[in-house]
Every structure is written in C-alpha cells, then in structure tokens.
Enzyme design. Structure first.
Site, PDB file in Angstrom:
ATOM      1  N   SER A  18       0.867  -1.185   0.000  1.00 49.90           N
ATOM      2  CA  SER A  18       0.000   0.000   0.000  1.00 49.90           C
ATOM      3  C   SER A  18       0.896   1.225   0.000  1.00 49.90           C
ATOM      4  O   SER A  18       2.088   1.134   0.335  1.00 49.90           O
ATOM      5  CB  SER A  18      -0.845  -0.016   1.280  1.00 49.90           C
ATOM      6  OG  SER A  18      -1.429   1.243   1.547  1.00 49.90           O
ATOM      7  N   TYR A  28      -2.036  -1.345  10.250  1.00 49.09           N
ATOM      8  CA  TYR A  28      -2.002  -1.388   8.782  1.00 49.09           C
ATOM      9  C   TYR A  28      -0.661  -0.843   8.276  1.00 49.09           C
ATOM     10  O   TYR A  28       0.013  -1.472   7.449  1.00 49.09           O
ATOM     11  CB  TYR A  28      -3.168  -0.571   8.219  1.00 49.09           C
ATOM     12  CG  TYR A  28      -3.394  -0.754   6.733  1.00 49.09           C
ATOM     13  CD1 TYR A  28      -3.998  -1.911   6.247  1.00 49.09           C
ATOM     14  CD2 TYR A  28      -3.002   0.209   5.811  1.00 49.09           C
ATOM     15  CE1 TYR A  28      -4.217  -2.099   4.882  1.00 49.09           C
ATOM     16  CE2 TYR A  28      -3.214   0.034   4.454  1.00 49.09           C
ATOM     17  CZ  TYR A  28      -3.823  -1.126   3.996  1.00 49.09           C
ATOM     18  OH  TYR A  28      -4.028  -1.302   2.647  1.00 49.09           O
TER      19      TYR A  28
END
Ligand code: NAD
Length: 260
Positions: A142, A155
């Site tokens: 990401s 995350y």
C-alpha cells in the site's frame, strides 16, 4: 503471455484480487482463487474467469491469517494444478483507531493477515519455484507501506513489513529466475471506496462523482482513485519476461501520493 502458468492469488473473490485473477486468466494463466463469499457467487465467478482463457480455475476458501491454512492453500494449488508459478499475496484487512484504542487482538489479526500470511505462503512455495528456477511473487502492499498515516498503526506497520519481506526475499532469490516485488496502491475504486462516496454524497447533498473526487483528493494529488484493473495490469507486467530483472521493488501506483 501466461499460457501454461499457474497463479495463486490470495483474497481473490473480490476487489483487487478478483481484478488480478481476471487479468491473468485473460493472459492465459490457470488460477487458484482464494477468499470468502457466497458459494454460488464464487462458482459463477469461477466459470466466468475460466471462460476468459479456457484455463482451469479453482477456489479454496482458506483463511490465510492462519499459518497452517496459508501453507495448505499453496499445497492444495500444487496438488490441483501440479505447480504454482505465480504467487500473489493480496488478502488484507485494516483496523482504524489511534494506537491507544487499538486492541492487541486487532493488531495481531492485521499483522497475521497482511504480513505473516505472506511469509507462510512464500516459504511454502519457494522450494518448487527454485526447482524450476522460475517464479513470480507479488505482494500487495500500500502507499501506507511507504509512508505513515494516522489511526491505522497495524495497517501501516504490516504494509511496511511487507515491503521489507519483499526486499529480503528478492535478495535471497536475486541470482535465480524467481522475482519478488511489491505493489503499493493509493486509494483504489473498490466497493468500499464507492460505498464511502455514496455515504458522503448522501450526507453532504453532493453528487457521487463530487464525493469520489473529494475522498480521493485527501491523499491523491491526481484527485481520482486507481482502478483495480490498472493494478492488475501492473501485476501482469511483473509476471512477464520483460520484468525478469525487476527485483525487490516497491512499485507505487498512487496518483503521486508518495511523490510528495
Ligand atoms: P477487499 O476487501 O475488496 O477484498 C479482500 C479479499 O480478501 C476478499 O476476496 C476476501 O474474501 C479476502 N479475504 C479477507 N480476509 C481473508 C482471509 N483471512 N483469508 C483469505 N482471504 C481473505 O480488499 P481490496 O480492497 O481489494 O484489497 C486487497 C489488497 O489491496 C489488501 O491487501 C489491501 O490492503 C490492499 N490495498 C487496498 C487498497 C484499497 O483502496 N482498496 C489500497 C491499497 C492497498
């Protein structure tokens, strides 16, 4: 381009994983799907994807956040297809809260799925890739694997860790025909993005298009989300012979988010 190759894609019953399954099947690969969902809908997806290439498509709903199921998924794909040439670690999740409000069990779950699952699938698939001296490993990280962000500590940490895992595996395989790379998307126009835009549009009395642009503009200088199909084409490029010397890269596809 991928005729005769077998691709295992975790988390491929929806979103980016599904787009990659369609794309690689369209280029001739056989596909092992993984992920959850309604069995009838998954059966329909299997038929649809098989129709794209005429290659076989199978599905195993292993929970890859569990080490034994992640390894079992690789073993099942190998048993069904005789080999796994392309491994895409895509299944992921998030938990949004400041660190003091992030329960330890949520941290453990996000790390297990976003990072440790890839360790388990890669270590299980590696011997057969080394034997054939060919393999493509793609880890879906990401923009949060490259830069920080607030209220999503697990995350950010897991996606940074996945970039580290990618580099380490790429170095261990650097002299072989196996490559390992990460793709780092910004906001992607998956169902969650469209749902957030719909909710914002209803709240603010603006059009859905205006809401989408407003959400994307928070992080993306481009002002628009990345399409899952664009990520899929990047993954397909990494599977090609042309990408044989792309090794250990963390490729951004993020509307210039991390260029700042
Ligand atoms: P999604 O939620 O649309 O789909 C997730 C898929 O993973 C589904 O098929 C689901 O069934 C499967 N899955 C969930 N938990 C699983 C588990 N424990 N074991 C096996 N399968 C499981 O996800 P998405 O938005 O397409 O995201 C895919 C990847 O891309 C994730 O790693 C995510 O972090 C990353 N990513 C997404 C975006 C975005 O904006 N959507 C941005 C950057 C990175």
């Amino acid at each position: 381009m991928l005729q005769g190759k077998v691709a295992l894609i975790t988390g491929s019953t929806a979103g980016i994983g599904l787009a990659m399954a369609r794309c690689l099947a369209g280029k001739g690969a056989s596909i092992m799907l993984n992920g959850f969902g309604d069995p009838d809908e998954i059966a329909t997806l299997r038929d649809e994807i098989a129709g794209l290439s005429g290659s076989r498509v199978m599905h195993v709903s292993a929970d890859v956040s569990k080490p034994d199921e992640a390894a079992m998924l690789v073993d099942s794909a190998t048993r069904e297809f005789g080999r796994v040439d392309i491994l895409i670690n895509n299944a992921g999740t998030t938990y949004k809260a400041p660190i003091e409000d992030c329960p330890p069990e949520k941290w453990d779950l996000v790390l297990a799925l976003n990072l440790s699952a890839s360790f388990h699938t890669i270590r299980t698939v590696m011997p057969q890739m080394r034997q054939r001296n060919w393999g493509r490993i793609i880890n879906i990280s990401s923009a949060y694997g490259l830069v920080g962000g607030t209220n999503r500590v697990s995350y950010v940490a897991s996606k940074h860790g996945l970039v580290g895992l990618t580099k380490a595996v790429a170095l261990e395989t650097a002299a072989t025909g196996i490559t390992c790379n990460a793709i780092c998307p910004g906001d992607v126009s998956t169902r969650i993005f469209y749902k957030s835009a719909k909710d914002l549009a209803n709240q603010e009395g603006i059009t859905r298009e205006e809401a989408q642009a407003r959400i994307a503009a928070v992080n993306m200088p481009s002002g628009r989300p990345v399409a899952p199909e664009q990520i899929a084409e990047l993954a397909a490029f990494l599977c090609s012979d042309a990408a044989a010397e792309v090794r250990g890269s963390a490729l951004s596809i993020d509307g210039a988010w991390t260029a700042r």
